[in-house]
Design an enzyme around this catalytic site. Structure first.
Site, PDB file in Angstrom:
ATOM      1  N   ARG A   1       1.061  -1.038   7.434  1.00  0.00           N
ATOM      2  CA  ARG A   1       2.237  -1.830   7.802  1.00  0.00           C
ATOM      3  C   ARG A   1       2.406  -1.947   9.316  1.00  0.00           C
ATOM      4  NH1 ARG A   1       3.941   1.529   3.660  1.00  0.00           N
ATOM      5  NH2 ARG A   1       4.995   2.934   5.109  1.00  0.00           N
TER       6      ARG A   1
ATOM      7  N   ASP B   1      -6.445   5.154  10.873  1.00  0.00           N
ATOM      8  CA  ASP B   1      -7.080   4.335   9.844  1.00  0.00           C
ATOM      9  C   ASP B   1      -6.461   2.948   9.776  1.00  0.00           C
ATOM     10  OD1 ASP B   1      -8.716   4.133   7.196  1.00  0.00           O
ATOM     11  OD2 ASP B   1      -6.674   3.586   6.609  1.00  0.00           O
TER      12      ASP B   1
ATOM     13  N   TYR C   1      -5.278  -5.482   6.750  1.00  0.00           N
ATOM     14  CA  TYR C   1      -3.930  -4.978   6.975  1.00  0.00           C
ATOM     15  C   TYR C   1      -3.110  -5.989   7.777  1.00  0.00           C
ATOM     16  CZ  TYR C   1      -5.408  -0.342   5.347  1.00  0.00           C
ATOM     17  OH  TYR C   1      -5.883   0.709   4.597  1.00  0.00           O
TER      18      TYR C   1
ATOM     19  N   HIS D   1     -14.358  -1.719   2.177  1.00  0.00           N
ATOM     20  CA  HIS D   1     -12.993  -1.499   1.705  1.00  0.00           C
ATOM     21  C   HIS D   1     -12.911  -1.421   0.182  1.00  0.00           C
ATOM     22  CE1 HIS D   1      -8.536  -2.262   2.937  1.00  0.00           C
ATOM     23  NE2 HIS D   1      -8.634  -1.338   2.014  1.00  0.00           N
ATOM     24  N   ARG D   2     -13.563  -2.339  -0.494  1.00  0.00           N
ATOM     25  CA  ARG D   2     -13.641  -2.302  -1.954  1.00  0.00           C
ATOM     26  C   ARG D   2     -15.018  -2.783  -2.380  1.00  0.00           C
ATOM     27  NH1 ARG D   2      -9.225  -1.055  -4.977  1.00  0.00           N
ATOM     28  NH2 ARG D   2      -7.225  -0.989  -3.868  1.00  0.00           N
TER      29      ARG D   2
ATOM     30  N   SER E   1      -2.381   6.571   0.198  1.00  0.00           N
ATOM     31  CA  SER E   1      -1.140   6.633  -0.588  1.00  0.00           C
ATOM     32  C   SER E   1      -0.869   8.047  -1.108  1.00  0.00           C
ATOM     33  CB  SER E   1      -1.177   5.644  -1.757  1.00  0.00           C
ATOM     34  OG  SER E   1       0.114   5.369  -2.241  1.00  0.00           O
TER      35      SER E   1
ATOM     36  N   GLY F   1       2.713   5.873  -3.469  1.00  0.00           N
ATOM     37  CA  GLY F   1       3.400   4.598  -3.303  1.00  0.00           C
ATOM     38  C   GLY F   1       4.905   4.722  -3.270  1.00  0.00           C
TER      39      GLY F   1
ATOM     40  N   ARG G   1       9.608  10.617  11.040  1.00  0.00           N
ATOM     41  CA  ARG G   1       8.807  11.116   9.922  1.00  0.00           C
ATOM     42  C   ARG G   1       7.388  11.450  10.362  1.00  0.00           C
ATOM     43  NH1 ARG G   1      11.212   6.785   5.661  1.00  0.00           N
ATOM     44  NH2 ARG G   1      13.196   7.856   5.272  1.00  0.00           N
TER      45      ARG G   1
END
Length: 302
Positions: A29, A54, A59, A131-132, A213, A217, A272
């Protein structure tokens, strides 16, 4: 009473010869921040002990536009603060090509790497990952492409993301250099890589596991079903004993596995990010660690 080791010590990125922090920071994000905000987030991550960052070319994509935005913003941050790039281990990924959706052919990946480097305003990345998996790309072609990326000096180490065990093995068969990393989804709610053999393969092949994640999520923070509630209740036992957040306990649970998986923390909140070191305050006995696993399984272990 003995505890499972969860330490802030740097660890090898597989067989690459690169040392990285035990927790990474992810930029899924990141593209929505300003340059100044982006710089503050990166500095906060450094202050929290993070050295592995990363990102990916996809993105920032929102289904219609934004492809490359996270990389482009990071490149602008590097322009504004040139010393930042040298302080980080930078990982990016390529191979998702909306709306196709995947392309790991040589021509595409070589062009994707060049585009990433231009956006990032750097002459190399430390880790480049597929990536995939592209089902239509022969692993021999993918292997030659990745090796040529390394030979060019534009990539230091290679890895894959979201690949099955057999896809790892097929690619490794054609490689003359090792895969440094694998990046699956892992959390106290997503345990298939732990039980299904991917963590075992990573330990056998000496690959780093980058866990995306790690908070399921958002479900770790806001459990909505009985299984998630049970997992979070067990995490809270450890978190409360250490005086830290449930998120910190989730990160440390992942790291306590002997594969030494590296959670990728995706928060874009400076406060955070500052809590990342709290993960090292958690103490896991075997009993407590298995209690989380059993809650995640929903059934007892045999």
């Amino acid at each position: 009473m003995s505890y499972l080791p969860v330490t802030p010590d740097s660890r090898p990125l597989g067989k690459s010869g690169i040392l990285v922090s035990p927790i990474a920071w992810g930029m899924w994000r990141f593209g929505h921040a300003s340059v100044a905000e982006g710089g503050r987030l990166i500095e906060a991550a450094f202050e929290a002990g993070v050295t592995l960052f990363d990102t990916a070319d996809i993105y920032g994509f929102d289904g219609a536009g934004g492809f490359g935005d996270a990389e482009a913003l990071l490149g602008q941050v590097f322009d504004a603060a040139p010393g930042l790039r040298a302080r980080m281990v930078l990982a990016t990924k390529g191979g998702i090509t909306p709306p196709v959706p995947y392309d790991s052919g040589r021509d595409y990946l070589m062009a994707a790497l060049e585009a990433s480097l231009r956006r990032l305003k750097t002459d190399h990345v430390d880790l480049y990952q597929i990536h995939r998996p592209d089902i239509l790309a022969h692993p021999q072609e993918v292997a030659r492409t990745l090796e040529d990326m390394v030979a060019s000096g534009k990539v230091r180490a290679i890895g894959v993301s979201n690949h099955t065990i057999e896809q790892h093995r097929a690619l490794a068969t054609f490689l003359t250099i090792p895969l440094a990393s694998t990046q699956p989804e892992v959390s106290p709610l997503v345990i298939e890589p732990i039980e299904g053999g991917l963590f075992d393969l990573a330990m056998a092949a000496d690959m780093a596991v980058l866990a995306w994640s790690p908070l399921g999520g958002g479900r770790i923070g806001d459990p909505q079903d009985a299984r998630a509630v049970a997992v979070c209740a067990t995490l809270d036992r450890v978190a409360n004993a250490a005086g830290v957040s449930r998120a910190a306990a989730a990160y440390s649970w992942i790291m306590a596995h002997p594969a030494q998986a590296i959670p990728i923390v995706g928060t874009q909140n400076v406060a955070r990010i500052a809590e990342i070191p709290d993960a090292f305050e958690c103490q896991w006995t075997r009993q407590l660690w298995y209690d989380v696993l059993v809650a995640a399984r929903g059934v007892k272990l045999p």
